[in-house]
Design a protein around this motif. Structure first.
Motif, short mmCIF file in Angstrom:
data_model
loop_
_atom_site.label_atom_id
_atom_site.label_comp_id
_atom_site.label_asym_id
_atom_site.label_seq_id
_atom_site.Cartn_x
_atom_site.Cartn_y
_atom_site.Cartn_z
N GLU A 30 15.84 9.07 -3.71
CA GLU A 30 14.73 9.15 -4.65
C GLU A 30 13.43 8.86 -3.89
N TRP A 31 12.32 9.35 -4.45
CA TRP A 31 11.02 9.15 -3.83
C TRP A 31 10.03 8.65 -4.86
N SER A 32 8.89 8.14 -4.39
CA SER A 32 7.81 7.77 -5.30
C SER A 32 6.47 8.08 -4.64
N TRP A 33 5.47 8.28 -5.47
CA TRP A 33 4.12 8.58 -4.98
C TRP A 33 3.56 7.44 -4.14
N SER A 34 3.92 6.20 -4.47
CA SER A 34 3.33 5.06 -3.77
C SER A 34 3.95 4.80 -2.40
N GLY A 36 4.25 4.67 1.11
CA GLY A 36 3.37 4.97 2.23
C GLY A 36 1.96 5.39 1.85
N THR A 37 1.59 5.22 0.59
CA THR A 37 0.25 5.60 0.14
C THR A 37 -0.39 4.43 -0.61
N ASP A 38 -1.60 4.65 -1.09
CA ASP A 38 -2.30 3.63 -1.88
C ASP A 38 -2.25 3.92 -3.38
N LEU A 39 -1.40 4.84 -3.80
CA LEU A 39 -1.38 5.25 -5.20
C LEU A 39 -0.64 4.24 -6.08
N SER A 40 -1.36 3.67 -7.04
CA SER A 40 -0.73 2.74 -7.97
C SER A 40 -0.33 3.45 -9.26
N GLU A 41 -1.04 4.54 -9.58
CA GLU A 41 -0.64 5.40 -10.69
C GLU A 41 -1.10 6.82 -10.40
N VAL A 42 -0.40 7.77 -11.01
CA VAL A 42 -0.63 9.18 -10.72
C VAL A 42 -0.73 9.96 -12.01
N GLU A 43 -1.76 10.80 -12.09
CA GLU A 43 -1.89 11.70 -13.23
C GLU A 43 -1.17 12.99 -12.88
N LEU A 44 -0.21 13.35 -13.71
CA LEU A 44 0.58 14.56 -13.49
C LEU A 44 -0.15 15.79 -14.01
N GLY A 52 2.73 4.68 -9.84
CA GLY A 52 2.94 5.25 -8.52
C GLY A 52 4.30 4.92 -7.93
N ASP A 53 4.86 3.77 -8.34
CA ASP A 53 6.15 3.37 -7.78
C ASP A 53 7.34 3.84 -8.61
N GLU A 54 7.09 4.65 -9.63
CA GLU A 54 8.19 5.18 -10.45
C GLU A 54 9.03 6.14 -9.62
N GLU A 103 -9.97 22.03 3.48
CA GLU A 103 -10.74 21.13 2.62
C GLU A 103 -9.83 20.48 1.57
N GLU A 104 -8.95 21.25 0.97
CA GLU A 104 -8.03 20.70 -0.02
C GLU A 104 -7.07 19.69 0.61
N LEU A 105 -6.62 19.97 1.83
CA LEU A 105 -5.73 19.04 2.52
C LEU A 105 -6.44 17.73 2.83
N TYR A 106 -7.72 17.79 3.26
CA TYR A 106 -8.50 16.58 3.49
C TYR A 106 -8.67 15.80 2.19
N SER A 107 -8.94 16.49 1.10
CA SER A 107 -9.10 15.82 -0.20
C SER A 107 -7.81 15.14 -0.62
N LYS A 108 -6.69 15.80 -0.39
CA LYS A 108 -5.39 15.21 -0.74
C LYS A 108 -5.15 13.96 0.11
N LYS A 109 -5.49 14.02 1.40
CA LYS A 109 -5.33 12.86 2.28
C LYS A 109 -6.15 11.69 1.75
N GLU A 110 -7.41 11.95 1.37
CA GLU A 110 -8.26 10.89 0.83
C GLU A 110 -7.70 10.32 -0.46
N TRP A 111 -7.15 11.17 -1.32
CA TRP A 111 -6.55 10.74 -2.58
C TRP A 111 -5.35 9.85 -2.32
N LEU A 112 -4.50 10.25 -1.38
CA LEU A 112 -3.30 9.48 -1.08
C LEU A 112 -3.60 8.13 -0.46
N HIS A 113 -4.68 8.05 0.30
CA HIS A 113 -4.95 6.84 1.08
C HIS A 113 -6.27 6.16 0.72
N ALA A 114 -6.76 6.40 -0.49
CA ALA A 114 -8.01 5.74 -0.94
C ALA A 114 -7.71 4.26 -1.18
#
Length: 115
Positions: A30-34, A36-44, A52-54, A103-114
């Motif tokens: 199983e995997w979760s958004w959190s 290796g990232t800084d995501l505490s919650e994710v909007e689907l 994020g840890d679900e 540009e989208e990949l950079y934005s995703k990186k920033e989102w994952l590691h903000a």
């Protein structure tokens, strides 16, 4: 675009520790958004929000797999996708279902590691 792991995968595991986004998981895991990232919650996509840890269902039960939503092709970390660079059987390939601009990949990186 995100990468995917094809059925040619020999399950060597070389790719998993190379991913700066923790987007690669062993088959059946199983995997979760959190992870290796800084995501505490994710909007689907449907507008709902999850912690994020679900834990999420694995994409594959047989082979290592890449979570496309977490894959940035190593943009902002390395010059090339590290999973593809270390794969001994060249099974880490571009996923045509997830085409993204640099540009989208950079934005995703920033989102994952903000922070």
């Amino acid at each position: 675009m995100a990468l995917l792991i094809t059925e040619e995968c020999i399950n060597c595991g070389a790719c998993e520790p190379e991913c700066p986004n923790t987007a690669i998981y062993e088959g059946g895991e199983e995997w979760s958004w959190s992870d290796g990232t800084d995501l505490s919650e994710v909007e689907l996509e449907d507008g709902s929000t999850i912690p994020g840890d679900e834990k999420q269902e694995p994409y594959s039960d047989e082979f290592f797999y890449i979570v496309a939503g977490k894959c940035t092709e190593c943009t902002g970390f390395h010059e090339e996708p590290q999973c593809a660079a270390v794969c001994p059987v060249d099974c880490c390939v571009p996923d045509p279902d997830y085409e993204e601009s640099e540009e989208e990949l950079y934005s995703k990186k920033e989102w994952l590691h903000a922070s």
